[in-house]
Design a protein around this motif. Structure first.
Motif, mmCIF file in Angstrom:
data_model
loop_
_atom_site.group_PDB
_atom_site.id
_atom_site.type_symbol
_atom_site.label_atom_id
_atom_site.label_comp_id
_atom_site.label_asym_id
_atom_site.label_seq_id
_atom_site.Cartn_x
_atom_site.Cartn_y
_atom_site.Cartn_z
ATOM 1 N N GLU A 179 -107.644 13.578 60.886
ATOM 2 C CA GLU A 179 -108.974 13.464 60.671
ATOM 3 C C GLU A 179 -109.825 14.293 61.574
ATOM 4 O O GLU A 179 -110.919 15.080 60.860
ATOM 5 N N GLN A 180 -109.674 14.713 62.864
ATOM 6 C CA GLN A 180 -110.133 15.461 63.779
ATOM 7 C C GLN A 180 -110.216 16.601 63.402
ATOM 8 O O GLN A 180 -111.069 17.651 63.293
ATOM 9 N N ALA A 181 -109.081 17.335 62.632
ATOM 10 C CA ALA A 181 -108.814 18.679 62.287
ATOM 11 C C ALA A 181 -109.325 18.906 60.788
ATOM 12 O O ALA A 181 -109.526 20.035 60.380
ATOM 13 N N ASN A 182 -109.758 17.786 60.105
ATOM 14 C CA ASN A 182 -110.438 17.820 58.788
ATOM 15 C C ASN A 182 -109.431 18.433 57.842
ATOM 16 O O ASN A 182 -109.855 19.144 56.919
ATOM 17 N N VAL A 183 -108.364 18.093 57.858
ATOM 18 C CA VAL A 183 -107.247 18.284 56.738
ATOM 19 C C VAL A 183 -106.459 16.976 56.478
ATOM 20 O O VAL A 183 -106.555 15.942 56.925
ATOM 21 N N PRO A 184 -105.636 17.037 55.271
ATOM 22 C CA PRO A 184 -105.110 16.168 54.805
ATOM 23 C C PRO A 184 -103.640 15.953 55.667
ATOM 24 O O PRO A 184 -103.176 16.920 56.155
ATOM 25 N N LEU A 185 -103.013 14.684 55.680
ATOM 26 C CA LEU A 185 -101.842 14.531 56.440
ATOM 27 C C LEU A 185 -100.634 15.449 56.049
ATOM 28 O O LEU A 185 -100.158 15.868 56.970
ATOM 29 N N SER A 186 -100.791 15.595 54.725
ATOM 30 C CA SER A 186 -99.679 16.450 54.348
ATOM 31 C C SER A 186 -99.833 17.974 54.733
ATOM 32 O O SER A 186 -98.788 18.628 54.902
ATOM 33 N N THR A 187 -100.919 18.362 55.273
ATOM 34 C CA THR A 187 -101.001 19.752 55.913
ATOM 35 C C THR A 187 -100.391 19.992 57.059
ATOM 36 O O THR A 187 -99.943 20.936 57.646
ATOM 37 N N LEU A 188 -100.657 18.682 57.905
ATOM 38 C CA LEU A 188 -100.006 18.686 59.088
ATOM 39 C C LEU A 188 -98.490 18.869 59.162
ATOM 40 O O LEU A 188 -97.834 19.599 59.817
ATOM 41 N N SER A 189 -97.847 18.106 57.958
ATOM 42 C CA SER A 189 -96.508 18.532 57.774
ATOM 43 C C SER A 189 -96.211 19.595 57.367
ATOM 44 O O SER A 189 -94.946 20.227 57.888
ATOM 45 N N ARG A 190 -96.956 20.355 56.401
ATOM 46 C CA ARG A 190 -96.783 21.786 56.231
ATOM 47 C C ARG A 190 -96.685 22.555 57.132
ATOM 48 O O ARG A 190 -95.892 23.779 57.396
ATOM 49 N N MET A 246 -104.493 24.699 68.682
ATOM 50 C CA MET A 246 -104.405 25.542 69.914
ATOM 51 C C MET A 246 -105.637 25.222 70.921
ATOM 52 O O MET A 246 -105.653 25.177 71.964
ATOM 53 N N ALA A 247 -106.677 24.679 70.106
ATOM 54 C CA ALA A 247 -107.856 24.364 70.890
ATOM 55 C C ALA A 247 -107.845 22.910 71.460
ATOM 56 O O ALA A 247 -108.594 22.773 72.557
ATOM 57 N N GLN A 248 -107.139 22.055 70.885
ATOM 58 C CA GLN A 248 -107.186 20.635 71.403
ATOM 59 C C GLN A 248 -105.451 20.178 71.694
ATOM 60 O O GLN A 248 -105.146 19.145 70.991
#
Length: 277
Positions: A53-64, A37-39
């Motif tokens: 990396e920028q969101a400071n989460v694992p790749l799998s979290t983006l998929s989830r 929402m911010a970027q």
């Protein structure tokens, strides 16, 4: 996702779904929601690895997160950001930047400030053009067109936008009330507000407590809320039927109102055009 909810086909609809479902997301997924929402521009142009990396989460979290919004994968969701932000020409903006960089003027001169505010406002309005969908505009105008009474409110810096909307719509056949709280009359003026009406609220950080209280009151009464604000992810974002997120140009700490007034004028004129159909 509920069976009756369709997978968002545009960025506006996705943002509304994120706001609606935010409280039900896990902490990690909320972290992704905050970031996208911010970027949005970064989400549009960067790789999945860089975004994680920028969101400071694992790749799998983006998929989830993508799956939670109804998409088969992150690339499907990212396509909405790319469609919104990468398919508009920027030649004019680049010409403005080049002209500004080559002119020899003092950085604190009136002309430099004039040019800087002009450039900031042009970029903010272009950003607004890219971020507002036709569906959202049509929904807002439809709500206003069907309202028995249109209540309009904005405090402090937001007041000029609210006043302009009231001024413009006073020329129409609509019943319009400006809630300016003169004499402490806000409560009596909203006593008859009901679900057949619409509230237009204009609010920017730091959010006026009077506006926050009015949003709560309208929501409790079932009054649809059309908001012009700078952050759709506020605690009251889920209470808004239509939320236009506006990022104004800012120079030396002074924020403009050009984009908000541009949007207000669009809503007012669009509503008046409904009367001649």
């Amino acid at each position: 996702m509920d069976v009756e909810e369709q997978v968002p086909a545009d960025l506006d609809t996705l943002r509304e779904l994120i706001v609606k479902r935010y409280d039900s997301l896990s902490g990690r997924l909320q972290q992704v929601a905050d970031f996208v929402m911010a970027q949005p521009m970064l989400v549009a142009v960067e790789t999945m690895a860089t975004i994680a990396e920028q969101a400071n989460v694992p790749l799998s979290t983006l998929s989830r997160f993508s799956n939670a919004m109804g998409y088969s994968g992150f690339s499907s969701m990212q396509a909405l950001f790319r469609d919104q932000y990468l398919n508009r020409p920027r030649d004019y903006i680049e010409r403005v930047k080049k002209a500004r960089a080559t002119e020899e003027v003092s950085q604190d001169s009136p002309m430099a400030i004039f040019q800087d505010f002009g450039q900031a406002n042009i970029e903010a309005m272009e950003q607004l053009q890219m971020s507002v969908s036709p569906q959202k505009l049509e929904r807002a105008v439809s709500l206003l067109d069907g309202a028995e009474t249109i209540y309009i409110q904005g405090m402090r810096r937001a007041y000029p936008v609210a006043f302009y909307l009231w001024y413009a719509l006073m020329k129409s056949d609509n019943n319009v009330v400006l809630l300016d709280d003169h004499g402490g009359m806000l409560a009596p003026m909203t006593r008859r507000m009901n679900d057949k009406d619409v509230l237009i609220t204009v609010t920017f950080s730091p959010y006026a407590p009077e506006t926050s209280s009015l949003i709560d009151t309208a929501f409790e009464k079932g009054v649809p809320i059309v908001a012009i604000t700078d952050n759709q992810m506020t605690s009251q974002g889920s209470k808004m039927e239509v939320c236009f997120e506006v990022q104004e140009g800012e120079i030396m700490g002074f924020r403009s109102l050009s984009s908000s007034l541009y949007l207000a004028q669009t809503l007012a004129v669009s509503l008046m055009c409904q009367e001649v159909k």
